[in-house]
Design an enzyme around this catalytic site. Structure first.
Site, PDB file in Angstrom:
ATOM      1  N   TRP A  38      39.475  43.248  16.876  1.00  0.00           N
ATOM      2  CA  TRP A  38      38.560  42.575  15.945  1.00  0.00           C
ATOM      3  C   TRP A  38      37.418  41.882  16.673  1.00  0.00           C
ATOM      4  O   TRP A  38      36.466  41.452  16.034  1.00  0.00           O
ATOM      5  CB  TRP A  38      39.323  41.579  15.066  1.00  0.00           C
ATOM      6  CG  TRP A  38      40.258  40.678  15.821  1.00  0.00           C
ATOM      7  CD1 TRP A  38      39.969  39.506  16.432  1.00  0.00           C
ATOM      8  CD2 TRP A  38      41.665  40.906  16.029  1.00  0.00           C
ATOM      9  NE1 TRP A  38      41.080  38.975  17.018  1.00  0.00           N
ATOM     10  CE2 TRP A  38      42.148  39.811  16.780  1.00  0.00           C
ATOM     11  CE3 TRP A  38      42.551  41.909  15.639  1.00  0.00           C
ATOM     12  CZ2 TRP A  38      43.482  39.700  17.153  1.00  0.00           C
ATOM     13  CZ3 TRP A  38      43.875  41.789  16.018  1.00  0.00           C
ATOM     14  CH2 TRP A  38      44.334  40.707  16.763  1.00  0.00           C
ATOM     15  N   GLU A  51      41.727  37.422  10.616  1.00  0.00           N
ATOM     16  CA  GLU A  51      41.870  35.969  10.513  1.00  0.00           C
ATOM     17  C   GLU A  51      43.051  35.592   9.616  1.00  0.00           C
ATOM     18  O   GLU A  51      43.811  34.675   9.929  1.00  0.00           O
ATOM     19  CB  GLU A  51      40.582  35.351   9.968  1.00  0.00           C
ATOM     20  CG  GLU A  51      39.417  35.386  10.944  1.00  0.00           C
ATOM     21  CD  GLU A  51      39.649  34.534  12.181  1.00  0.00           C
ATOM     22  OE1 GLU A  51      40.372  33.516  12.081  1.00  0.00           O
ATOM     23  OE2 GLU A  51      39.115  34.884  13.247  1.00  0.00           O
ATOM     24  N   TYR A 149      38.186  26.873   7.657  1.00  0.00           N
ATOM     25  CA  TYR A 149      38.281  27.456   9.000  1.00  0.00           C
ATOM     26  C   TYR A 149      38.055  28.968   8.963  1.00  0.00           C
ATOM     27  O   TYR A 149      37.273  29.520   9.746  1.00  0.00           O
ATOM     28  CB  TYR A 149      39.644  27.155   9.625  1.00  0.00           C
ATOM     29  CG  TYR A 149      39.813  27.812  10.979  1.00  0.00           C
ATOM     30  CD1 TYR A 149      39.328  27.195  12.121  1.00  0.00           C
ATOM     31  CD2 TYR A 149      40.406  29.069  11.097  1.00  0.00           C
ATOM     32  CE1 TYR A 149      39.434  27.812  13.361  1.00  0.00           C
ATOM     33  CE2 TYR A 149      40.515  29.682  12.328  1.00  0.00           C
ATOM     34  CZ  TYR A 149      40.035  29.048  13.450  1.00  0.00           C
ATOM     35  OH  TYR A 149      40.137  29.666  14.672  1.00  0.00           O
ATOM     36  N   ASP A 167      39.385  23.810  16.081  1.00  0.00           N
ATOM     37  CA  ASP A 167      40.809  23.987  15.807  1.00  0.00           C
ATOM     38  C   ASP A 167      41.605  23.228  16.851  1.00  0.00           C
ATOM     39  O   ASP A 167      41.039  22.486  17.672  1.00  0.00           O
ATOM     40  CB  ASP A 167      41.177  25.479  15.760  1.00  0.00           C
ATOM     41  CG  ASP A 167      41.050  26.168  17.107  1.00  0.00           C
ATOM     42  OD1 ASP A 167      40.609  25.518  18.099  1.00  0.00           O
ATOM     43  OD2 ASP A 167      41.390  27.363  17.199  1.00  0.00           O
ATOM     44  N   CYS A 215      43.242  26.413  29.126  1.00  0.00           N
ATOM     45  CA  CYS A 215      43.537  25.024  28.778  1.00  0.00           C
ATOM     46  C   CYS A 215      44.594  24.948  27.694  1.00  0.00           C
ATOM     47  O   CYS A 215      44.444  24.225  26.713  1.00  0.00           O
ATOM     48  CB  CYS A 215      42.249  24.321  28.334  1.00  0.00           C
ATOM     49  SG  CYS A 215      42.350  22.513  28.411  1.00  0.00           S
TER      50      CYS A 215
END
Length: 324
Positions: A38, A51, A149, A167, A215
């Protein structure tokens, strides 16, 4: 208002001129990132499906389901014409979570194809067969089951017309890197200030990739070559707490520290038997104690599994050495 005045009012420690920060992240992302199908499309239908599927499912598992779904219903018109029971059955058979998502996705497809939305766009998704799509987050939020979102993600990745995504991963990155307070308004302000104008597609992909690869809850700053190490407060201080990582694991005496000592010692001595290596790793090493041979064998076995250490038997003794 000047750039300096804006920077002074901005929460956290983002540089007054964020251009170097922006450039570093985008170059890092474009040089190498995880490949998902995607990310290779600008079709709003294909992106919406990804999504919705990704909301509570690991991305690696979504790939096969997403491919199978689009093989069965290649366009938004195909999905709108499908029997809803078939769509729900597909969702269940692929373990994609709550069946309501399948129902909402099917209804959203019908809204698009039947023109029930506001200002729309026919230039994506296969002309008339692709339906009429809003181009911005507000318009996309009118689709059934599409929250802020998801609407922003589709606007960003299909139309390059989204806002800065915020997010959990992005909050973690901003909190650690730039000391942004754990407040929604602060995260929104900093995320918006950092995103280059007109670059929502690449920027939102890049900063989410940073949170997913470099992270994470357990950071991999050097291994993932994090592009923000130069500016990162957590990297400088060693404190990697974050809103979703409330307790910083103790390093002193940790297994991570002991692994590092084992590697450093074997670099110096080349090869050592367990009872020679153990005291150099822990002052409380005792061959038959809690931190003795069994403990050390377990530590070295982990390093062996990681391809860092080689274990051999010599005259009934286990010998460790670094792999060459």
């Amino acid at each position: 208002m000047s750039d300096q005045s804006q920077a002074a009012e901005r929460p956290g420690s983002v540089p007054g001129d964020p251009s170097a920060v922006q450039r570093a992240l985008i170059e890092w992302y474009e040089a190498d990132h995880r490949s998902f199908p995607w990310r290779e499309t600008e079709d709003p239908y294909e992106i919406l499906v990804s999504e919705v599927m990704s909301q509570q499912t690991q991305l690696d598992r979504v790939v096969d389901a997403w491919t199978d779904f689009l093989d069965r219903w290649p366009t938004v018109a195909d999905l709108a014409a499908a029997d809803r029971a078939d769509v729900v059955g597909f969702w269940t058979s692929h373990s994609l979570g709550y069946n309501n998502r399948a129902k909402y996705l099917h209804e959203a497809a019908r809204q698009v194809t039947e023109g029930e939305l506001g200002p729309t766009d026919r230039s994506h998704g296969g002309g008339d067969a692709g339906g009429q799509w809003p181009r911005d987050p507000d318009g996309l939020s009118d689709l059934m089951g599409v929250g802020p979102y998801t609407a922003n993600a589709v606007a960003s990745f299909a139309f390059n017309n989204g806002n800065a995504v915020v997010d959990t991963n992005v909050k973690r990155v901003l909190y650690r890197a730039f000391d942004v307070p754990d407040e929604d308004d602060a995260f929104e302000a900093v995320a918006s200030a950092l995103m280059p104008d007109g670059e929502s597609r690449v920027w939102n992909n890049a900063i989410m990739e940073l949170g997913g690869v470099a992270c994470g809850k357990t950071p991999d700053c050097d291994g993932a070559a994090c592009p923000w190490r130069e500016w990162c407060s957590a990297y400088e201080t060693g404190d990697f707490t974050a809103p979703d990582v409330p307790t910083q694991p103790e390093f002193e005496g940790s297994r991570r520290q002991m692994r590092g000592r084992a590697i450093s010692t074997l670099k110096e001595y080349d090869r050592l038997e367990l009872d020679e290596l153990g005291p150099r790793i822990r002052v409380d090493y005792a061959p038959d104690g809690e931190y003795g041979r069994d403990w050390l064998r377990g530590l070295l076995s982990d390093l062996d599994d990681d391809g860092l250490v080689e274990l051999t038997e010599r005259d009934g003794e286990t010998v460790a050495r670094l792999r060459r």
